[in-house]
Enzyme design. Sequence first.
Site, PDB file in Angstrom:
ATOM      1  CG  ASP A 111      -2.020  -1.112   1.318  1.00  0.00           C
ATOM      2  OD1 ASP A 111      -2.532  -1.478  -0.035  1.00  0.00           O
ATOM      3  OD2 ASP A 111      -2.430  -1.737   2.065  1.00  0.00           O
ATOM      4  CG  ASP A 127      -6.520  -1.255  -1.508  1.00  0.00           C
ATOM      5  OD1 ASP A 127      -6.871  -2.489  -1.896  1.00  0.00           O
ATOM      6  OD2 ASP A 127      -5.616  -0.985  -1.000  1.00  0.00           O
TER       7      ASP A 127
END
Length: 166
Positions: A111, A127
């Site tokens: 991330d 995401d």
Amino acid sequence: MFYAILATALVVLDQIVKYLVRANIPLGGSVPFIPYLLDLTYVQNTGAAFSMLRSHTWVLTLISTVVVVAMCALLVKGFFKNRLGLFSAALVLAGGMGNLIDRVVFGFVTDMFKTTFMEFAVFNVADCCITVGVPLLFLYVWLYVGKDEKKEDETDESAQLPPDGP
């Protein structure tokens, strides 16, 4: 074909961004990206959204695999009849595939997007695809699934009715 190319391009974009972050930002490190909006912060997420199910990466890998296989099967079977359905499926497929690749290869999801204007979970391109694709998929199901079949049934029934009059 366009939607397959779109899904593939989004997976490639996701993987390139993740690679660049892993290669250029130390774990936990952060660099400004869009002032007052986003920083690039390298985080290894072994869980799902907001790091839920952190110690159950295998469950998330299994769920991601099922989602990717289901989306592929639905696309091949022609379940999605219009642009909204195809677009939402492409987004969900790309997001699922992008994070699945990370889970299988690394055992975690990379991330990198950290909001600077509010406290929020660090997220990635995959995401974003899932976050946009899933609500659009629900909208597609709500607005379209079953509607075409009902119209076809009504048309078939009216064709079988005897004509009005003497």
